[in-house]
Write a protein that holds these residues in place. Structure first.
Motif, PDB file in Angstrom:
ATOM      1  N   ASP A  39       7.626   5.502  -5.402  1.00  0.00           N
ATOM      2  CA  ASP A  39       6.341   5.433  -6.095  1.00  0.00           C
ATOM      3  C   ASP A  39       6.514   5.927  -7.520  1.00  0.00           C
ATOM      4  OD1 ASP A  39       6.305   8.285  -5.999  1.00  0.00           O
ATOM      5  OD2 ASP A  39       5.256   8.256  -4.087  1.00  0.00           O
ATOM      6  N   SER A  47       8.879   0.990  -2.035  1.00  0.00           N
ATOM      7  CA  SER A  47       7.627   0.241  -2.133  1.00  0.00           C
ATOM      8  C   SER A  47       7.245  -0.102  -3.567  1.00  0.00           C
ATOM      9  CB  SER A  47       6.484   1.002  -1.461  1.00  0.00           C
ATOM     10  OG  SER A  47       6.129   2.138  -2.215  1.00  0.00           O
ATOM     11  N   ASP A  67       3.260  -1.144  -7.088  1.00  0.00           N
ATOM     12  CA  ASP A  67       3.515  -0.357  -5.889  1.00  0.00           C
ATOM     13  C   ASP A  67       2.792  -1.034  -4.731  1.00  0.00           C
ATOM     14  OD1 ASP A  67       3.489   1.499  -3.776  1.00  0.00           O
ATOM     15  OD2 ASP A  67       3.640   3.188  -5.156  1.00  0.00           O
ATOM     16  N   ASN A  69       2.584  -0.217  -1.702  1.00  0.00           N
ATOM     17  CA  ASN A  69       1.938   0.692  -0.759  1.00  0.00           C
ATOM     18  C   ASN A  69       0.567   1.140  -1.265  1.00  0.00           C
ATOM     19  OD1 ASN A  69       1.634   2.301   1.507  1.00  0.00           O
ATOM     20  ND2 ASN A  69       2.689   4.040   0.601  1.00  0.00           N
ATOM     21  N   GLU A 239       8.781  -9.462   6.035  1.00  0.00           N
ATOM     22  CA  GLU A 239       9.753  -8.753   5.219  1.00  0.00           C
ATOM     23  C   GLU A 239      11.185  -9.231   5.483  1.00  0.00           C
ATOM     24  OE1 GLU A 239       9.475  -4.494   4.915  1.00  0.00           O
ATOM     25  OE2 GLU A 239       7.364  -4.523   5.514  1.00  0.00           O
ATOM     26  N   ALA A 262       9.028  -4.737   1.596  1.00  0.00           N
ATOM     27  CA  ALA A 262       7.579  -4.564   1.607  1.00  0.00           C
ATOM     28  C   ALA A 262       6.993  -4.822   0.225  1.00  0.00           C
ATOM     29  CB  ALA A 262       7.230  -3.148   2.079  1.00  0.00           C
ATOM     30  N   GLY A 263       7.674  -4.343  -0.810  1.00  0.00           N
ATOM     31  CA  GLY A 263       7.183  -4.556  -2.163  1.00  0.00           C
ATOM     32  C   GLY A 263       7.068  -6.014  -2.522  1.00  0.00           C
ATOM     33  N   ALA A 286       4.996   1.622   4.338  1.00  0.00           N
ATOM     34  CA  ALA A 286       5.197   0.591   3.317  1.00  0.00           C
ATOM     35  C   ALA A 286       4.807  -0.784   3.844  1.00  0.00           C
ATOM     36  CB  ALA A 286       6.647   0.594   2.854  1.00  0.00           C
ATOM     37  N   ALA A 290       1.874  -3.321   2.470  1.00  0.00           N
ATOM     38  CA  ALA A 290       2.179  -4.682   2.022  1.00  0.00           C
ATOM     39  C   ALA A 290       1.269  -5.694   2.708  1.00  0.00           C
ATOM     40  CB  ALA A 290       3.642  -5.013   2.313  1.00  0.00           C
TER      41      ALA A 290
END
Length: 346
Positions: A39, A47, A67, A69, A239, A262-263, A286, A290
């Motif tokens: 973060d 994330s 981000d 998350n 993912e 996830a990002g 995470a 997402a």
């Protein structure tokens, strides 16, 4: 200080985006064209991603970050503000100017927009070369690895290949090694390859190689992914490659995309004509973030989002530990009526 001055500072920082990240977000690491970290507070994790290459301003500019998350986003000035605990823009600008005055000889290639564009192009070219140099999947250690993950539908997977001696460069500067690897093509909405993803494998294909990390991507990932099938009105996005392929084992007719993290799942781009998006979640913080972010974006775009959740950590855990029949029943319960028969029998 003027908005114009702030824009100029952000642009100058973007030209040294990697140096900014290494200085203010040292808990992260470079992955392809991005800096990945937990973060904006420099927590460990994956994330938040910061673009290291791109145009000088606008969408996709170097230094822009998201981000998945928390849903936060911003530029490098926001990172400096948060990491230094600053509140007044004058103080943020002073810190940015101080940083820009520091020497960063190891990153001089990032000192101009033209060199950034050249670096991005070179990443893409290298990714495409790697994929072309790799072999088809059948009969390779990559197939052995995927079967060890309880996957059985391994025919017709043109996005996946195998490289017997793929280079691995440790991030601590150690000697370069060669390991077998599963290679995946990352493509955009028009089917153009923008990058490659590597999963290094144990030398007998029984699992991943003992490397940290055993996976890396190269090229342009944001909004794109590894595609299985051609999407029309319905698409499933998740993912990891193994997790997505686990759902494909049950629903072979459903077009799918692996966003690889996830990002990146939260930033997937939608194809024209998409009406329903199945979002394959992972059961961690995470992953849940997402799913929420992608579902909100889909809803705003007029697309019906339908989250699908595993019983365990991810869908490959379900397949390996609970079995094919249990995964089939779980998905059948979660799909929109009619879709299970449509895609399971295709």
């Amino acid at each position: 200080m003027s908005r114009l001055f702030a824009s100029e500072l952000a642009t100058r920082l973007g030209r040294q985006a990697e140096a900014v990240c290494r200085h203010y977000l040292p808990a992260g690491r470079k992955t392809g064209s991005y800096w990945i970290v937990g973060d904006v507070h420099n927590s460990p994790g994956r994330s938040m991603f910061v673009r290291l290459t791109g145009p000088v301003s606008g969408k996709g500019a170097a230094g822009r970050w998201q981000d998945a998350n928390s849903g936060e986003y911003g530029d490098l000035l926001d990172i400096i503000r948060t990491r230094c605990g600053l509140h007044e823009f004058r103080d943020v600008a002073d810190e940015a100017i101080r940083f820009l005055g520091m020497p960063h000889p190891e990153l001089t290639r990032a000192s101009s927009a033209s060199s950034r564009d050249r670096d991005a192009s070179e990443f893409g070219d290298a990714a495409r070369r790697l994929f072309r140099m790799s072999q088809t999947l059948g009969g390779t250690l990559a197939e052995t690895y995927l079967r060890s993950r309880a996957l059985i539908r391994l025919g017709d997977l043109p996005a996946l290949r195998f490289h017997p001696r793929c280079f691995y460069r440790p991030e601590d500067g150690g000697p370069t090694e060669q390991w077998p690897a599963l290679i995946a093509a990352i493509t955009d909405l028009k089917g153009r390859q923008t990058g490659s993803h590597r999963t290094w494998l144990a030398r007998d294909g029984s699992g991943k190689a003992p490397l940290d990390p055993p996976r890396r991507a190269m090229g342009d990932l944001l909004g794109h992914g590894v595609r299985f099938g051609v999407s029309r009105d319905v698409l499933a996005a998740g993912e990891g490659i193994e997790s997505v392929l686990s759902v494909r084992d049950v629903l072979p007719g459903l077009p799918m995309l692996a966003a690889l993290s996830a990002g990146h799942l939260g930033a997937v781009l939608f194809p024209d004509g998409l009406q329903r998006l199945y979002i394959l979640g992972d059961r961690d913080t995470a992953g849940e973030g997402a799913v929420d972010r992608l579902a909100a974006r889909a809803f705003e775009a007029g697309i019906d989002p339908v989250p699908l959740l595993p019983n365990l950590g991810d869908f490959n855990d379900d397949l390996r530990l609970l079995g094919h029949d249990a995964l089939r029943l779980s998905l059948q319960d979660q799909l929109i009526p009619g879709d299970f028969r449509r895609f399971a029998l295709a």
